[in-house]
Write an enzyme that holds these catalytic residues in place. Structure first.
Site, mmCIF file in Angstrom:
data_model
loop_
_atom_site.group_PDB
_atom_site.id
_atom_site.type_symbol
_atom_site.label_atom_id
_atom_site.label_comp_id
_atom_site.label_asym_id
_atom_site.label_seq_id
_atom_site.Cartn_x
_atom_site.Cartn_y
_atom_site.Cartn_z
ATOM 1 N N ARG A 1 -6.041 16.310 3.273
ATOM 2 C CA ARG A 1 -4.991 15.349 3.636
ATOM 3 C C ARG A 1 -3.621 15.853 3.174
ATOM 4 O O ARG A 1 -2.811 15.108 2.636
ATOM 5 C CB ARG A 1 -5.271 13.970 3.038
ATOM 6 C CG ARG A 1 -4.657 12.851 3.845
ATOM 7 C CD ARG A 1 -4.614 11.528 3.117
ATOM 8 N NE ARG A 1 -4.085 10.492 3.981
ATOM 9 C CZ ARG A 1 -3.683 9.311 3.561
ATOM 10 N NH1 ARG A 1 -3.769 8.977 2.307
ATOM 11 N NH2 ARG A 1 -3.210 8.445 4.414
ATOM 12 N N CYS B 1 -10.685 2.926 -5.121
ATOM 13 C CA CYS B 1 -10.652 3.297 -3.714
ATOM 14 C C CYS B 1 -10.739 4.815 -3.634
ATOM 15 O O CYS B 1 -10.280 5.511 -4.533
ATOM 16 C CB CYS B 1 -9.336 2.808 -3.100
ATOM 17 S SG CYS B 1 -9.195 3.130 -1.343
ATOM 18 N N ASN C 1 -7.904 10.462 -2.464
ATOM 19 C CA ASN C 1 -8.108 10.720 -1.037
ATOM 20 C C ASN C 1 -8.500 12.130 -0.631
ATOM 21 O O ASN C 1 -8.226 12.545 0.499
ATOM 22 C CB ASN C 1 -6.855 10.311 -0.265
ATOM 23 C CG ASN C 1 -6.867 8.818 0.018
ATOM 24 O OD1 ASN C 1 -7.911 8.259 0.312
ATOM 25 N ND2 ASN C 1 -5.732 8.177 -0.094
ATOM 26 N N ASP D 1 -12.900 2.390 4.661
ATOM 27 C CA ASP D 1 -11.750 2.257 5.571
ATOM 28 C C ASP D 1 -12.204 1.753 6.936
ATOM 29 O O ASP D 1 -11.368 1.506 7.806
ATOM 30 C CB ASP D 1 -11.044 3.615 5.748
ATOM 31 C CG ASP D 1 -10.087 3.895 4.590
ATOM 32 O OD1 ASP D 1 -9.749 2.956 3.860
ATOM 33 O OD2 ASP D 1 -9.681 5.061 4.432
ATOM 34 N N ASP E 1 0.835 -1.200 0.000
ATOM 35 C CA ASP E 1 0.000 0.000 0.000
ATOM 36 C C ASP E 1 0.875 1.257 0.000
ATOM 37 O O ASP E 1 2.071 1.224 -0.355
ATOM 38 C CB ASP E 1 -0.973 -0.061 1.201
ATOM 39 C CG ASP E 1 -2.291 0.632 0.911
ATOM 40 O OD1 ASP E 1 -2.330 1.870 1.004
ATOM 41 O OD2 ASP E 1 -3.278 -0.051 0.583
ATOM 42 N N ASP E 2 0.305 2.350 0.410
ATOM 43 C CA ASP E 2 0.913 3.678 0.372
ATOM 44 C C ASP E 2 2.279 3.715 1.078
ATOM 45 O O ASP E 2 2.445 3.084 2.123
ATOM 46 C CB ASP E 2 -0.066 4.625 1.096
ATOM 47 C CG ASP E 2 0.262 6.082 0.882
ATOM 48 O OD1 ASP E 2 1.274 6.378 0.233
ATOM 49 O OD2 ASP E 2 -0.523 6.923 1.371
ATOM 50 N N LYS F 1 -4.218 -0.860 -6.830
ATOM 51 C CA LYS F 1 -5.255 -0.166 -6.051
ATOM 52 C C LYS F 1 -5.162 1.318 -6.400
ATOM 53 O O LYS F 1 -4.122 1.939 -6.198
ATOM 54 C CB LYS F 1 -4.994 -0.396 -4.561
ATOM 55 C CG LYS F 1 -5.976 0.289 -3.625
ATOM 56 C CD LYS F 1 -5.727 -0.210 -2.196
ATOM 57 C CE LYS F 1 -6.427 0.622 -1.152
ATOM 58 N NZ LYS F 1 -5.984 0.261 0.217
ATOM 59 N N TRP F 2 -6.238 1.863 -6.956
ATOM 60 C CA TRP F 2 -6.249 3.247 -7.457
ATOM 61 C C TRP F 2 -7.039 4.091 -6.465
ATOM 62 O O TRP F 2 -8.252 4.021 -6.416
ATOM 63 C CB TRP F 2 -6.896 3.262 -8.836
ATOM 64 C CG TRP F 2 -6.933 4.587 -9.534
ATOM 65 C CD1 TRP F 2 -7.432 5.770 -9.070
ATOM 66 C CD2 TRP F 2 -6.457 4.864 -10.858
ATOM 67 N NE1 TRP F 2 -7.304 6.766 -10.011
ATOM 68 C CE2 TRP F 2 -6.710 6.233 -11.118
ATOM 69 C CE3 TRP F 2 -5.851 4.089 -11.844
ATOM 70 C CZ2 TRP F 2 -6.380 6.835 -12.331
ATOM 71 C CZ3 TRP F 2 -5.534 4.695 -13.059
ATOM 72 C CH2 TRP F 2 -5.791 6.056 -13.288
ATOM 73 N N ASP F 3 -6.313 4.901 -5.721
ATOM 74 C CA ASP F 3 -6.934 5.649 -4.627
ATOM 75 C C ASP F 3 -7.209 7.103 -5.025
ATOM 76 O O ASP F 3 -6.668 7.610 -6.025
ATOM 77 C CB ASP F 3 -5.982 5.608 -3.415
ATOM 78 C CG ASP F 3 -6.728 5.562 -2.091
ATOM 79 O OD1 ASP F 3 -7.879 6.013 -2.050
ATOM 80 O OD2 ASP F 3 -6.144 5.072 -1.110
HETATM 81 C C1 GLA Z 1 -6.920 5.517 1.817
HETATM 82 C C2 GLA Z 1 -7.350 4.083 1.569
HETATM 83 C C3 GLA Z 1 -6.624 3.166 2.501
HETATM 84 C C4 GLA Z 1 -5.129 3.317 2.313
HETATM 85 C C5 GLA Z 1 -4.736 4.761 2.529
HETATM 86 C C6 GLA Z 1 -3.280 5.000 2.176
HETATM 87 O O1 GLA Z 1 -7.399 5.978 3.031
HETATM 88 O O2 GLA Z 1 -8.729 3.943 1.713
HETATM 89 O O3 GLA Z 1 -7.001 1.832 2.267
HETATM 90 O O4 GLA Z 1 -4.763 2.892 1.026
HETATM 91 O O5 GLA Z 1 -5.509 5.645 1.731
HETATM 92 O O6 GLA Z 1 -2.900 6.293 2.334
#
Ligand code: GLA
Length: 725
Positions: free
Chosen positions: A445, A528, A482, A550, A368-369, A478-480
Site C-alpha cells: 500500500r 484494525c 495496513n 473491510d 478516519d484516515d 482506531k489503531w490500524d
Molecule cells: C484500512 C481499514 C479501513 C480504513 C482504511 C484507511 O483499510 O480497514 O477501515 O481505516 O484502512 O486507510
C-alpha cells in the site's frame, strides 16, 4: 481448589468448569499427558502413559531388555528436541557447544492462587485471585543447565486452561532458543477433524475442516502479524461432530505476530498438538541468568460440539481478556467517515456527517484516515502525525470542540506502525523503516513498516500521538496496520540478534499499546488491520474490539462473522452498516448488529428513505446491546453447511430473552421452512414480540419456527425477539 497433586501417583489433576486436564510425573521424570476432556472425578489413569505399541524404532533409555519405556511413545507435555522423543519438538535450544539436544525432566512444582502476569505480553487475567489457580512445573536439562517452567492456569468457572512456558538459562554459558512453543499436548487418539480459519483481505476467517491424517499438518503465519491468511486458532472436533455434538477442543494463541500450530499424528495414532511463535526465522539469544517468556495459549473444551466450544471462548474473553473501562460499559454507537468520504473531506464535511449523526441518535463520530500531514491519498504522510489544519479548516482542537459541541463523542484513526516513503519522518530517519541493509525494500500500500523494536521510535510515536491525545478530549482510537512485513531487519540489532526481530517487533508494539492505554485509560481502542488482518486475543487485550473486515457487503460479510464467532465474542467484532452494501438497510442492520455496531457512510450520499430507516434502527442497538454483547451465541444454520441461508441467535444467561436472525443469502426453491431454535429453557414459555404469540421453549427448539409466510427473496432477513412470559 482446582489443582490437586496426588503425591503417591505423582498425578496432577486440573479441574475447571466441566473440564479435567490430567498429567503425571512419569518414568525417568518425564512429564506425561494423561487426559484432557470432560470432567472426571478421579485420576485412575496410570495406564494412559504407556503407549509402546511398537517400540523397536523408538529409542529407549534401558540398555537391556525388557524395554519398558521410550519417551517416543509416551504422551508428553513438552516435546524435547534431539533426544529419544522423535516426534515434532516443542522446544529446541542450540547449546554453546553447537548441538540442539535438550532433555527436560521434572524437578519440582508449585501451586499458586491467581495468575502471574507474563512480562511484556498480553495474557488472560484473573479478576480476583480466587478465580484462578496456577501450576508451575519446573523441568531441567541437567546437561546444559536450561530450565523450562510450564505454566498452567485453571479458570474455575470457565471451561478453559491457559498454558505458557518460561525458558531460563541457569548455566554459565549463553544459548540460543530456536523453538519455544507455548504448549505441547499428546492427545489420546487422532479421530478428529481439524478446523481452522483462513482468508484474505475482505474475506477473513473462512471455515476450513479436514480430517487429521498421519504425519504433520498445521497452519501458521510468517507475515509479521497474525494475518488475514490464517487466524491463530484451531479446533479439533471428534470426527462426525457438529455444532451441538462431539468433543470439541479449541486452541487460540494470545499473540499477534508469526505463529505456528502443528499436529503430528504418530504411529500410535496419537495426535501431538503444539502452538506458539513460528520457529521459522526465529531465534532468541539467552544469556546466563536470563529468562524468555512464550506467549500464552488458551485451551478450551466442550462436549457439546463447536457451539459449546465457542460459547466457552466467548464467556472467557468477555470476562478474562477484554479489559478497561469499556469492558462493561455500553460502547457508543458510532459513525465512521471512511467508506463515505475516503480521504476526500474537510472540516465542514466531517461536521455535516456529525450533525446528521447527532440528529439520528448516533453517539460518536470517528474521523478516519487522511487528517494528518499532506495525506489526500495513500501515497504519503504516514508517520507525520501532525494535523493538516488547512484541510480541517482549523486545529484538531477546533474540530473536536465543534463536534463535541453537538453532544457527540469523538474518535480518531492512527496507523502508528507505518512510515510512508514520502513523509518528513522518513526523510529525517530512513533507518526507522524496517529493512535489510543493501536490499531493496518492498512497499505494501505504498508504505513501509516502522521499526517497533526501537525504543526511540516508540518514544517518538508516543510523544507525537500525545500531542493530539493529551490536549484534546478524544474518546476513541482506531489503531490500524495496513501491510505485512517483508525484508525484516532492524538497523539497531547486531547480526546474531536479527532472528529476534519479529518477536521484538510485536513486543515493541505491545509496549506502545500498553503506554497509550495506561496514559489514556478512558480511550476506547479499536484494533484494525486492513479490516480483520490482526484479529487475535493479543490485540483484544489492548482494544476490546477489532474492525472485523473491510468487507461491509452484508451477504458475504455474514460468513466472516460466522467464522470469527468460532472463537471471538460478538462484543469484539466491529461491524458497520455501509452505503456500499447492496442489501436492504434492514438486512445490513441485522448483520451488523452481530457485533459492536456502527455506521460507515456519508449521509449526503444516501436517500432520505435510507436516512429515515437508519433513524428507526438506533433504538434496537440499545435494546439488544446486553443480549448480543454478553449473551450466548447459537449458530443455527451455518454458511459451511448451507450456502443459501444462515441463521443465528443470542440467548441471555438466564434464558429469559432471545433474538434470532434468519437470512436468505440466495433464494432456492426448496428452502428450510422450519427454523429450530437452540439454547432456550424447554420448560419456559416465550412471547414473540412481533405477533404476541406464545410458544414453549420445547416447541421452539423441537418443532421450530415456521417460516412459511416469510418472503423467499435474495438478501431477505428477519429477526425474531422472544421474551419469557
Ligand atoms: C484500512 C481499514 C479501513 C480504513 C482504511 C484507511 O483499510 O480497514 O477501515 O481505516 O484502512 O486507510
Amino acid at each position: 481448589m482446582s489443582i490437586h497433586f496426588n503425591e503417591q501417583k505423582k498425578i496432577f489433576k486440573l479441574d475447571s468448569k466441566g473440564v479435567s486436564y490430567i498429567l503425571q510425573v512419569y518414568k525417568e521424570n518425564c512429564l506425561a499427558h494423561l487426559y484432557f476432556g470432560a470432567y472426571i472425578p478421579d485420576d485412575n489413569l496410570t495406564d494412559f502413559a504407556e503407549r509402546h505399541v511398537y517400540a523397536s524404532f523408538s529409542p529407549q533409555p534401558d540398555t537391556q531388555p525388557p524395554y519398558t519405556f521410550s519417551p517416543d511413545t509416551c504422551p508428553m507435555e513438552i516435546g524435547c528436541n534431539g533426544g529419544a522423543d522423535l516426534r515434532i519438538a516443542s522446544v529446541q535450544i542450540r547449546n554453546a557447544d553447537g548441538n540442539a539436544c535438550t532433555d527436560f525432566r521434572y524437578v519440582s512444582h508449585k501451586i499458586v492462587s491467581g495468575k502471574p502476569a507474563l512480562p511484556g505480553l498480553p495474557a488472560l487475567y484473573a479478576n480476583t485471585d480466587d478465580e484462578c489457580e496456577t501450576l508451575e512445573i519446573t523441568m531441567r536439562d541437567e546437561y546444559t543447565g536450561a530450565e523450562a517452567v510450564l505454566l498452567y492456569t485453571v479458570f474455575e468457572k470457565q471451561a478453559a486452561i491457559t498454558r505458557s512456558m518460561i525458558i531460563k538459562n541457569t548455566s554459565d554459558k549463553p544459548f540460543v532458543i530456536e523453538r519455544a512453543m507455548s504448549f505441547c499436548m499428546d492427545m489420546n487418539g487422532c479421530d478428529y477433524d481439524l478446523i481452522s480459519l483462513y482468508g484474505r483481505h475482505v474475506q477473513e476467517r473462512e471455515y476450513m475442516r479436514r480430517p487429521l491424517a498421519h504425519g504433520t499438518q498445521g497452519i501458521g503465519s510468517r507475515r509479521g502479524s497474525s494475518s488475514h491468511s490464517q487466524n491463530p486458532f484451531i479446533a479439533l472436533i471428534s470426527a462426525g461432530g457438529d455444532e451441538d455434538h462431539g468433543d470439541a477442543y479449541g486452541f487460540n494463541l494470545v499473540y499477534s505476530s508469526n505463529f505456528k500450530a502443528e499436529i503430528e499424528v504418530d504411529y500410535n495414532n496419537s495426535a501431538r498438538v503444539t502452538m506458539g511463535i513460528n520457529y521459522d526465522d526465529f531465534g532468541w539469544n539467552l544469556a546466563p541468568g536470563e529468562a524468555f517468556y512464550t506467549p500464552e495459549a488458551v485451551l478450551v473444551f466442550s462436549n457439546e460440539g463447536l457451539g459449546g466450544m465457542s460459547r466457552a471462548f466467548h464467556r472467557l474473553y468477555n470476562n478474562n481478556l477484554v479489559r478497561g473501562e469499556w469492558k462493561h460499559r455500553q460502547r457508543p454507537l458510532l459513525v465512521n467517515n471512511w467508506e463515505g468520504t475516503g480521504m476526500d473531506f474537510d472540516g465542514d464535511k466531517l461536521f455535516a456527517i456529525a450533525k446528521w449523526a447527532k440528529e439520528t441518535g448516533i453517539e460518536m463520530f470517528v474521523m478516519d484516515d487522511g487528517w494528518f500531514g499532506k495525506r489526500n491519498d495513500d501515497t504519503s504522510s504516514l508517520g507525520d502525525w501532525h494535523v493538516n489544519e488547512a484541510k480541517l479548516k482549523g486545529s484538531i482542537g477546533d474540530l473536536v470542540a465543534r463536534i463535541k459541541g453537538l453532544g457527540l463523542k469523538f474518535g480518531i484513526w492512527y496507523e502508528p506502525e507505518m512510515i510512508s516513503p514520502d513523509s518528513d519522518l522518513y526523510r529525517a530517519h530512513p533507518d526507522w523503516a524496517i529493512h535489510v541493509p543493501g536490499r531493496k525494500k518492498s512497499v505494501g500500500r505504498q508504505q513501509y513498516v516502522i521499526d517497533m523494536t526501537r525504543a526511540d521510535v516508540r518514544d517518538y510515536l508516543f510523544n507525537v500521538m500525545s500531542e493530539v491525545l493529551a490536549h484534546n478530549d478524544i474518546d476513541y482510537l482506531k489503531w490500524d496496520f495496513n501491510r505485512n512485513i517483508s525484508e525484516a531487519g532492524s538497523a539497531l540489532l547486531p547480526p546474531e540478534r536479527q532472528k529476534e526481530f519479529y518477536h521484538r517487533y510485536i513486543l515493541g508494539t505491545y509496549e506502545l499499546m500498553d503506554r497509550i492505554t495506561k496514559a489514556y485509560p478512558h480511550l476506547l481502542m479499536e484494533g484494525c488491520s486492513g479490516g480483520g488482518g490482526r484479529f487475535d486475543p493479543g490485540i483484544l487485550y489492548y482494544s476490546p474490539q477489532i474492525w472485523c473486515s473491510d468487507n461491509t457487503e452484508a451477504l458475504s460479510r455474514v460468513d466472516i462473522q460466522f467464522g470469527t464467532s468460532l472463537c471471538y465474542p460478538a462484543s469484539t467484532q466491529g461491524a458497520h452498516v455501509s452505503a456500499s452494501s447492496r442489501a436492504s438497510y434492514e438486512t445490513k442492520r441485522n448483520v451488523a448488529m452481530w457485533g459492536s455496531f456502527g455506521y460507515e457512510l456519508d449521509p449526503a450520499k444516501i436517500s432520505e428513505e435510507a436516512r429515515e430507516e437508519i433513524r428507526h434502527q438506533i433504538a434496537d442497538y440499545h435494546k439488544y446491546y446486553d443480549l448480543i454483547h454478553y449473551g450466548d451465541l447459537y449458530r443455527l444454520v451455518c454458511p459451511w453447511e448451507d450456502p443459501y441461508n444462515c441463521a443465528w441467535m443470542f440467548v441471555d444467561e438466564k434464558k429469559t430473552q432471545a433474538l434470532a436472525t434468519y437470512l436468505i443469502k440466495f433464494k432456492k426453491e426448496r428452502r428450510n421452512l422450519f427454523l429450530r431454535l437452540k439454547g432456550l429453557d424447554p420448560e419456559k414459555y416465550y412471547r414473540l414480540e412481533e405477533t404476541g404469540e406464545v410458544y414453549s421453549g420445547a416447541l421452539l427448539m423441537n418443532a421450530g419456527l415456521c417460516l412459511w409466510t416469510m418472503p423467499n427473496e435474495d438478501g431477505y432477513s428477519k429477526t425474531f425477539y422472544f421474551t419469557e412470559v
